[in-house]
Design an enzyme around this catalytic site. Sequence first.
Site, short mmCIF file in Angstrom:
data_model
loop_
_atom_site.label_atom_id
_atom_site.label_comp_id
_atom_site.label_asym_id
_atom_site.label_seq_id
_atom_site.Cartn_x
_atom_site.Cartn_y
_atom_site.Cartn_z
N THR A 122 0.87 -1.17 0.00
CA THR A 122 0.00 0.00 0.00
C THR A 122 0.91 1.23 0.00
O THR A 122 2.12 1.10 0.23
CB THR A 122 -0.89 0.04 1.26
OG1 THR A 122 -0.03 0.15 2.40
CG2 THR A 122 -1.73 -1.22 1.39
N GLU B 215 -5.72 -3.88 -1.05
CA GLU B 215 -6.09 -5.01 -0.20
C GLU B 215 -7.17 -5.88 -0.81
O GLU B 215 -7.43 -6.98 -0.35
CB GLU B 215 -6.60 -4.49 1.16
CG GLU B 215 -5.54 -3.88 2.06
CD GLU B 215 -5.34 -2.38 1.83
OE1 GLU B 215 -5.61 -1.90 0.70
OE2 GLU B 215 -4.91 -1.70 2.76
N LYS C 199 -5.80 12.03 -1.98
CA LYS C 199 -5.54 11.25 -3.18
C LYS C 199 -5.55 12.18 -4.39
O LYS C 199 -6.55 12.79 -4.69
CB LYS C 199 -6.56 10.14 -3.33
CG LYS C 199 -5.97 8.98 -4.07
CD LYS C 199 -6.79 7.74 -3.89
CE LYS C 199 -6.03 6.57 -4.49
NZ LYS C 199 -6.89 5.43 -4.72
N TRP D 198 -1.92 8.34 -3.57
CA TRP D 198 -2.03 8.91 -2.24
C TRP D 198 -0.94 9.94 -1.97
O TRP D 198 0.19 9.77 -2.40
CB TRP D 198 -1.89 7.82 -1.18
CG TRP D 198 -3.01 6.85 -1.13
CD1 TRP D 198 -2.94 5.52 -1.42
CD2 TRP D 198 -4.36 7.10 -0.74
NE1 TRP D 198 -4.16 4.95 -1.23
CE2 TRP D 198 -5.05 5.88 -0.81
CE3 TRP D 198 -5.05 8.24 -0.33
CZ2 TRP D 198 -6.39 5.76 -0.50
CZ3 TRP D 198 -6.39 8.13 -0.02
CH2 TRP D 198 -7.06 6.89 -0.10
P1 AMP Z 1 -5.36 1.99 -3.20
O1 AMP Z 1 -5.10 0.90 -2.24
O2 AMP Z 1 -4.19 2.89 -3.40
O3 AMP Z 1 -5.87 1.47 -4.48
O4 AMP Z 1 -6.48 2.95 -2.61
C1 AMP Z 1 -7.73 2.44 -2.22
C2 AMP Z 1 -8.63 3.58 -1.84
O5 AMP Z 1 -8.95 4.38 -2.99
C3 AMP Z 1 -9.97 3.14 -1.32
O6 AMP Z 1 -9.90 2.76 0.04
C4 AMP Z 1 -10.79 4.41 -1.54
O7 AMP Z 1 -10.59 5.35 -0.49
C5 AMP Z 1 -10.22 4.97 -2.82
N1 AMP Z 1 -11.09 4.62 -3.96
C6 AMP Z 1 -10.92 3.65 -4.86
N2 AMP Z 1 -11.91 3.64 -5.77
C7 AMP Z 1 -12.76 4.65 -5.43
C8 AMP Z 1 -13.98 5.15 -5.96
N3 AMP Z 1 -14.55 4.65 -7.06
N4 AMP Z 1 -14.56 6.20 -5.31
C9 AMP Z 1 -13.99 6.74 -4.22
N5 AMP Z 1 -12.85 6.31 -3.68
C10 AMP Z 1 -12.23 5.28 -4.27
#
Ligand code: AMP
Length: 541
Positions: free
Chosen positions: A182, A323, A430, A435
């Site tokens: 992550t 995850e 983000k 991030w």
């Molecule tokens: P990552 O592990 O870097 O892919 O980030 C995951 C996080 O991205 C999730 O826990 C959400 O907070 C955000 N995220 C992913 N897809 C969406 C979506 N369609 N709408 C809003 N937030 C999203």
Amino acid sequence: MQSTMQDWPLTLQEVLRRGATLFADSRVVTFQGAGSRTATYAEVARRSSLLAAGLRRLGIGPGDRVGTLCWNHQEHLEAYLAVPCMGAVLHTLNLRLSARQLSFVINDGGDRVIIADSSLAPLLAAIRPTLGSLERVILVGEGGDPSGLGEVIGYEELLAGGSPLQDWPELEERQAAAMCHTTGTTGEPKGVVYSHRSLWLHSLAVIANFGLSDADRICVTVPMFHVMAWGTPYAAWARGADLLMPDRHMQPQPLLSFVLEERPTFLGGVPTIFQGLLLAAEAAGADLGFVRMGIGGGSAVPESLMRAYQRWFPLVQAWGMTETSPIGTIAEPPRGMAEEDPRYWHYRSMTGRPVPGVELRITGAGGEVLPWDGRTVGEIEVRGPWITARYHGDPAPERFHDGWLRTGDVGTVDERGYVQITDRSKDVIKSGGEWISSVELENHLMAHPDVLDAAVVGVADEHWQERPLAVVALRDGRSATAEDLREHLRGRVPGFWLPDLWAFVDQIPKTSVGKQDKKVIRRLQADGSLPVRRLVRVERA
Ligand code: AMP
């Protein structure tokens, strides 16, 4: 009663075999900025087994970690296939991490070998002395400077040094196949380890939910270092779809020319990619009508963006995380709901319903399960065969709840199971799908001698979805400017983290227990009470 079914292991070796034999003439096209190079699946499969043989000659065996520090190209795909199928573990490395984080991630993975793009060699050379487990670097492409990397071998030299691997080991479906960290926004990055079984099942989910076939041409616009490029490489390979790899040319103009040249039927990416492509296509008067479907996720996909694409194809919103492999939910309207229906865009702009294989619920502060009424807000929890049960070397019990993953995303679920994310429980930002750690930015800011206190929050941005706003309280009598502080941050954090919005205040708002009150800061920003100044915008390379 026992079933009569065979106990057949779900491993990526089957995926590799399928592509190599059933779809030998499907294509992998890698963009080179000007022109492309093309290989058939048969050639890529052969080169993957040469890579596996080469890695074995270097002493890589079952369970060993092989890192990749690469953009989206054919050789990265070869590593995706070779490494897990020889029983080793593919560890994709995020090339946008700060040097300190990258070093942490490589050491946490225990990578023995790293396959790196020549153009990225300096990133690795800068941290080479800190990498305890690393024995050798394999450089992909011409012209890289190997100095400072220790033992180095060229990728093509490695492949040329032997013959294709014949004796692939027998694998168990639950063994580790790949690993992705992550991005480490609330503390250090955490390792998620995918199994052959989870990747296999997730590939089926991608194939089924997006209706992929060998009539498709998939443009991989999600970085291959981010959540296995959302599973598209394995899904394509299992189903024989052409793979179109933009390499490092993901900026709007080059991406548009690649897309117009290769005419993909399927695109997946973060909203920023779709935003850039839209503006470039509109400016060029281009027609993207050859695309059948786009999947947007990683951040909320704005309704205006989905509406703008509708003239060409549906840009469908999906949600997931590192995850969750990542497919969790997909936002399609209920069956039979036509575009003319006033509720159509309401459903299209939600976060979506969980896909088969993913169970989802929301819970309250006390862990109680909350109702699906479209109003009650809770933390989203998920479970399923491609959702992690722990982190690598870190059980992190606070992130799990009776066998469910606590996502840190907060939202509602309506009676039909449509999820809407309303907030994040973690105070992170983000930007363009990547991030940015507010905590890390704050720590660096507060390390400046003129700064008394600092808080960083995310502010909505049309292009990047979110950009950081730095709110700073200076020490009495000190005079650092926004420009000074931005210079102070440069080199300490990745370039795209540098805040372009700044506000100077006398005191950072605090909660009753003395923490920064980011809710208050966001409210002050929203109602215009903060003296916000914008510096030049940072464009990402
Ligand atoms: P990552 O592990 O870097 O892919 O980030 C995951 C996080 O991205 C999730 O826990 C959400 O907070 C955000 N995220 C992913 N897809 C969406 C979506 N369609 N709408 C809003 N937030 C999203």
